[in-house]
Scaffold this motif. Structure first.
Motif, short mmCIF file in Angstrom:
data_model
loop_
_atom_site.label_atom_id
_atom_site.label_comp_id
_atom_site.label_asym_id
_atom_site.label_seq_id
_atom_site.Cartn_x
_atom_site.Cartn_y
_atom_site.Cartn_z
N UNK A 1 51.03 32.07 34.08
CA UNK A 1 49.90 32.87 34.58
C UNK A 1 50.18 34.34 34.31
N UNK A 2 49.21 34.99 33.66
CA UNK A 2 49.39 36.40 33.34
C UNK A 2 49.31 37.25 34.60
N UNK A 3 50.14 38.28 34.63
CA UNK A 3 50.13 39.19 35.77
C UNK A 3 49.37 40.48 35.45
N UNK A 4 48.70 40.50 34.29
CA UNK A 4 47.89 41.66 33.92
C UNK A 4 46.57 41.17 33.32
N UNK A 5 45.53 41.97 33.48
CA UNK A 5 44.24 41.66 32.86
C UNK A 5 44.31 41.94 31.36
N UNK A 6 43.49 41.24 30.57
CA UNK A 6 43.35 41.63 29.16
C UNK A 6 42.90 43.09 29.05
N UNK A 7 43.23 43.73 27.97
CA UNK A 7 42.99 45.15 27.82
C UNK A 7 41.52 45.52 28.01
N UNK A 8 40.61 44.70 27.45
CA UNK A 8 39.18 45.05 27.56
C UNK A 8 38.68 44.91 28.99
N UNK A 9 39.22 43.93 29.74
CA UNK A 9 38.85 43.77 31.14
C UNK A 9 39.39 44.93 31.97
N UNK A 10 40.63 45.26 31.72
CA UNK A 10 41.26 46.36 32.46
C UNK A 10 40.51 47.67 32.24
N UNK A 11 40.13 47.93 30.99
CA UNK A 11 39.42 49.18 30.69
C UNK A 11 38.08 49.24 31.42
N UNK A 12 37.39 48.12 31.47
CA UNK A 12 36.09 48.08 32.16
C UNK A 12 36.27 48.27 33.66
N UNK A 13 37.27 47.61 34.25
CA UNK A 13 37.50 47.72 35.68
C UNK A 13 37.99 49.11 36.07
N UNK A 14 38.70 49.77 35.18
CA UNK A 14 39.20 51.11 35.50
C UNK A 14 38.06 52.09 35.71
N UNK A 15 36.96 51.91 35.00
CA UNK A 15 35.79 52.78 35.18
C UNK A 15 35.24 52.62 36.60
N UNK A 16 35.09 51.37 37.03
CA UNK A 16 34.61 51.11 38.39
C UNK A 16 35.62 51.56 39.43
N UNK A 17 36.89 51.34 39.16
CA UNK A 17 37.93 51.73 40.11
C UNK A 17 37.94 53.24 40.33
N UNK A 18 37.75 54.00 39.26
CA UNK A 18 37.72 55.46 39.38
C UNK A 18 36.58 55.88 40.30
#
Length: 236
Positions: A1-18
């Motif tokens: 099980x991956x402990x990190x999101x795929x790069x494209x998912x992470x980039x999208x979520x970072x916008x909302x997180x900000x």
């Protein structure tokens, strides 16, 4: 099980997180909505979701996990598309909540906080939903289904599994999915907050009586303050 999101998912979520973090004077105060945000992505709070929240707030994964495991609204394994919560607190239990919960577990073949094999429905006993005037209450993705019985609850979950349109007793004109509900709780509205009935007649009965009988709250300026501890004599 991956402990990190795929790069494209992470980039999208970072916008909302900000955007979420910017709502708070202290960044770590944004942890609860951030957990809803990652739950909206996968339907539960995964190890990757924990890591994402920790990275955004400069926390350890242990600190985030402590919060995610404290609150039952965050799930640590995949949840049904429609999460059915049966209130089993005092009044709902007395009015039939325990019976409803037992009936649903038997009908669906699942235990508490478990999901049907088709992934459509999960069921959980939950604490008071502040809807005692409509007891017993069942919630689906946090929308109200009032005055339920074992029979009506069984029909409800059958309709959910069959993909039929299901409308809450109060609130929006249709149900959102579990992921959609999680995103709303993260603070991203769906524009449907004013749909449907917001407060049913039983909730407004006290207001109706007060208006009918001319009752009003006392003027706060005319109410004598309670005596301080050890100062009973001042109230005489």
């Amino acid at each position: 099980m991956s402990t990190t999101f795929p790069e494209e998912v992470r980039a999208r979520l970072e916008v909302d997180a900000k955007e979420i973090i910017g709502r708070y004077p202290r960044e770590r105060s944004a942890l609860l909505p951030l957990l809803h945000l990652v739950q909206a992505e996968e339907g539960y709070v995964s190890a990757a979701g924990i890591r994402f929240c920790a990275d955004q707030l400069g926390l350890t994964t242990a600190e985030v996990t402590a919060v995610a495991t404290f609150y039952t609204m965050y799930k640590r394994r995949p949840t049904g598309e429609y999460h059915v919560g049966v209130c089993t607190n005092t009044l709902c239990a007395v009015m039939g909540g325990d019976e409803i919960f037992a009936a649903l577990k038997e009908h669906l073949g699942v235990g508490n906080d478990e999901t049907t094999e088709d992934g459509r429905v999960s069921v959980e006993h939950i604490e008071c939903n502040a809807a005692c005037d409509f007891a017993p209450v069942v919630m689906v993705n946090w929308e109200f289904f009032d005055n339920q019985t074992p029979e009506s609850a069984r029909r409800l979950v059958d309709d959910l599994r069959l993909g039929k349109d299901v409308k809450p007793t109060r609130g929006p004109d249709r149900l959102c999915t579990w992921k959609e509900a999680s995103r709303i709780l993260a603070g991203f509205g769906d524009g449907r907050g004013t749909e449907g009935v917001q407060a049913g007649r039983p909730s407004l009965e006290g207001l109706r009586l007060a208006r009918e009988r001319g009752w009003a709250a006392p003027d706060p300026d005319s109410v004598r303050p309670a005596p301080a501890d050890g100062d009973e004599g001042s109230a005489k």
